[in-house]
Design an enzyme around this catalytic site. Structure first.
Site, short mmCIF file in Angstrom:
data_model
loop_
_atom_site.label_atom_id
_atom_site.label_comp_id
_atom_site.label_asym_id
_atom_site.label_seq_id
_atom_site.Cartn_x
_atom_site.Cartn_y
_atom_site.Cartn_z
N SER A 92 1.06 -1.05 0.04
CA SER A 92 -0.04 0.00 0.08
C SER A 92 0.77 1.30 -0.03
CB SER A 92 -0.85 0.02 1.20
OG SER A 92 -1.96 0.93 0.93
N ASN A 93 0.76 2.12 0.97
CA ASN A 93 1.46 3.25 1.01
C ASN A 93 2.97 2.95 1.15
OD1 ASN A 93 -0.67 5.17 0.59
ND2 ASN A 93 -0.67 6.01 2.73
#
Length: 718
Positions: free
Chosen positions: A320-321
């Protein structure tokens, strides 16, 4: 750091030549101490601590009562829904918060149910070769903890290095595990597991985000270990203290009590622009820490940098991030710190006007390559209404009486504003669902919209990133939003002391997450009120604060000061596609409803080809029946029937990149990976996940599964 980059293949050859030297040097290593600020500046090749790193705390874990991976809980402890609560809930110790944080964050990223593959296909007891063992998975070793800062005390990015006792100086390796979402430094502990099992060091960073807030009522802030102090007492040692805006914090709090500030949203530093830099700093800190333990000692007692960046295999990883941060780090790695990249479901902001066409089957997709803020503010307008579409009646959380009226009201408002068509909720929700398809969501994401809407995910992300990109103060209340705890009257209330004390461990840094909620401060009927149940000024209707959602959307193309600031901030987060020749594997779930593949990994494959041409070493694996939140598979009814864990494929991506770097094994070609859902119906337990449900990467994918790419187009099979 050298000014020129050594190609990965040259680094590999150099490591082979220096293996004997590294092994000999390790025999001279001295014992580690409990704290270290030594810059070691007297040797011929001194192990100099990076200038950005402050005071370092070193803790050792014996692998029985406490450890690096499970904090002493073991495989079964991580799987247990019973959290390791502090003995004194209002005054938890640093050790208790660490244990609690590891338990929370591991379970937030992976499905810890046995039927979902935990303990058989992945998990602490599954060794590096994939064998199920009788071990509880505890990993002995040491942790190095410090802030990276520019000297102001305003940045204070948390850096953490785990070095397992099994670290092999003859085959030194490291992975990065930058936190996912806006989580704290243990946010990617489930990614770090892969490295710890292989005897690799793991370089973590919270990347300038974090779970624990600045409570404006009490003016207390988190410290690096999660414990709390007053802002005055913490001083430059605060992990985060909110800067004031045009209004002082004291005046703001007097007029607007019970508000909370979070680092990602309210630091006024737009941390995302530096996620790549912070990940590279974590690698540099880890190299220093490795040599602090294993570097040779010169005749004058100075620790040497025996294992430098050219001797350590470094893979940038996370999800994800954190995955986006790993990609950013690789793009920015002018010094050759990183050898390869293996990431899952990365957040990748594409630059505008690339000319890349994403095609699925024989047809170009409706939209691709938009930024996170663009497509998420679109979802924030449409998703609640789309969640009522009759095509989704069997989707998880479709039947949710607590929100059904609010969702229908949003449909009515969207119709009145001309954003959807239809004379009733059924027609309007079908129109909203089609609008999401037109905006780039694949039909495979449809069944995710009701649950994501109930959890108010798009609102949470839209508010968080609007504040971050615009570098807004907590006192600005951008678009009329704030964060606070609420009670039964749904109005802001003082957060419970025990909840506040443990938010380092329990929070994700992006409200709403109980007990912290998203507040609509512009509700004309109630005053400041829970956003989900609030009234919009323009409609006087409980429509989930349409006006706030529309305000957030308007910032993307607006011309006022806040809009210009947001647009400038977003422009600093765009990727360039140049991975500098590093072997890389991206895995992404086709069904991802949060970071849709059409806006992230698919166009990034094309952008990379534009930049690197046929010399690119990037492989993209799109996994059928996988979505963004593996943890939901074991928690939300209906997910286990439909979705397989992407975490399995992140581990395989790491295996593939490691084998490529150390043994020259070819990476899997870009492909669609055909998985098999576990089956069953919405409210019945799914059968156990089997290896046959999650087949391996294909070394030579069939024509109907091969993803092809050139400088102008990405073609993905149906």
């Amino acid at each position: 750091m050298h000014s020129t980059q050594i190609p990965p293949q040259q680094k590999q050859k150099r490591r082979l030549r220096l293996t004997v030297l590294a092994a000999a040097a390790s025999m001279l290593a001295a014992a580690c101490v409990s704290g270290d600020d030594n810059n070691n500046g007297n040797g011929s090749n001194p192990n100099t601590k990076p200038a950005n790193i402050g005071t370092v705390t070193i803790n050792s874990y014996n692998g029985t009562t406490d450890d690096l991976l499970t904090a002493g809980l073991g495989k079964d402890g991580l799987a247990s829904a019973t959290a390791p609560l502090p003995a004194n809930p209002t005054a938890p110790t640093a050790a208790e918060l660490r244990r609690y944080a590891i338990h929370t964050n591991y379970r937030a990223i992976v499905d810890t149910t046995a039927s979902g593959g935990y303990g058989s296909l992945y998990g602490p007891n599954v060794d590096a070769q994939g064998n199920v063992t009788g071990s509880d998975g505890k990993v002995a070793g040491v942790e190095y903890l410090a802030f990276s800062d520019d000297g102001s005390g305003q940045q204070n990015v948390t850096m953490l290095v785990q070095i397992p006792a099994s670290f092999n100086t003859s085959k030194p390796c490291m992975i990065t595990a930058t936190s996912s979402g806006s989580r704290g430094v243990y946010g990617a502990i489930a990614t770090g597991e892969w490295g710890l099992k292989r005897g690799c060091a793991v370089a973590y960073t919270d990347k300038g985000t974090g779970a624990a807030p600045h409570d404006l009522d009490t003016d207390t802030v988190p410290l690096i270990d999660g414990t709390r102090a007053t802002r005055a007492a913490a001083g430059k040692n605060a992990q985060f203290a909110a800067p004031a805006g045009a209004t002082s914090l004291a005046d703001f709090t007097a007029a607007n009590p019970h508000r909370l500030a979070f680092k990602h949203a309210h630091s006024q530093r737009n941390p995302e622009k530096d996620w790549g830099k912070f990940t590279l700093q974590a690698v540099e800190f880890a190299i220093w820490a490795i040599n602090d333990r294993f570097g040779a000692v010169s005749a004058n007692g100075t620790r040497q940098r025996t294992l430098d960046k050219d001797r350590i295999v470094v893979i940038a990883s996370s999800v994800s991030n954190g995955g986006g941060a790993a990609v950013a780090a690789a793009e920015q790695d002018a010094g050759g710190l990183i050898d390869g990249v293996a990431v899952g479901e990365p957040n990748l902001n594409m630059p505008p006007n690339t000319g890349i066409v994403v095609q699925r089957g024989a047809t170009p997709v409706a939209a691709s390559g938009r930024t996170l803020y663009d497509y998420t503010t679109t979802a924030n307008l449409l998703q609640h209404c789309a969640a009522r579409a009759t095509a989704l009646t069997q989707a998880p959380f479709y039947t949710n009486p607590a929100t059904a009226t609010f969702f229908a009201n949003r449909c009515q408002t969207l119709a009145e504003k001309g954003l959807v068509s239809g004379a009733n909720t059924d027609e309007q929700s079908a129109s909203a669902l089609q609008a999401l398809h037109d905006a780039g969501w694949e039909a495979e994401s449809d069944d995710l919209h009701p649950s994501l809407a109930v959890f108010d995910v798009a609102a949470a992300i839209s508010v968080n990133y609007a504040n971050a990109y615009a570098q807004a103060s907590v006192t600005d209340r951008l678009c009329g939003y704030s964060f606070a705890s609420t009670l039964t009257d749904l109005k802001p209330a003082a957060i419970a002391p025990a909840a506040l004390a443990s938010m380092f461990a329990t929070g994700n840094g992006v409200p709403p997450q109980p007990p912290v909620q998203l507040i609509n401060d512009l509700d004309p009927q109630h005053g400041p009120y829970l956003n989900l149940a609030s009234v919009s000024p323009s409609t006087l209707r409980e429509d989930l604060n349409y006006d706030g959602a529309n305000c957030l959307r308007s910032l993307l193309a607006g011309s006022d000061a806040a809009a210009r600031a947001l647009q400038a901030g977003q422009a600093l987060t765009l990727r360039n596609g140049n991975l500098r020749g590093k072997p890389a594997v991206i895995v992404h779930g086709r069904s991802d409803g949060l970071l849709p593949v059409n806006h992230t990994s698919r166009p990034y494959l094309g952008l990379n080809r534009q930049q690197e041409g046929v010399t690119s070493k990037l492989s993209y694996v799109e996994v059928e029946n996988a979505q963004h939140f593996d943890a939901f598979i074991g928690l939300v009814p209906g997910y286990s029937n439909r979705y397989v864990p992407l975490h399995v494929y992140l581990n395989r991506a790491l295996d593939a990149v490691y084998d490529n770097l150390t043994a020259g094994k070819a990476l899997p070609p870009s492909q669609v990976l055909r998985t098999t859902p576990r089956g069953g119906t919405l409210n019945t337990p799914a059968p156990a996940l089997l290896p046959s449900n999650v087949p391996p990467f294909a070394a030579s994918p069939a024509a109907g599964n091969a993803i092809t790419v050139n400088a102008n187009a990405v073609q993905v099979p149906d």
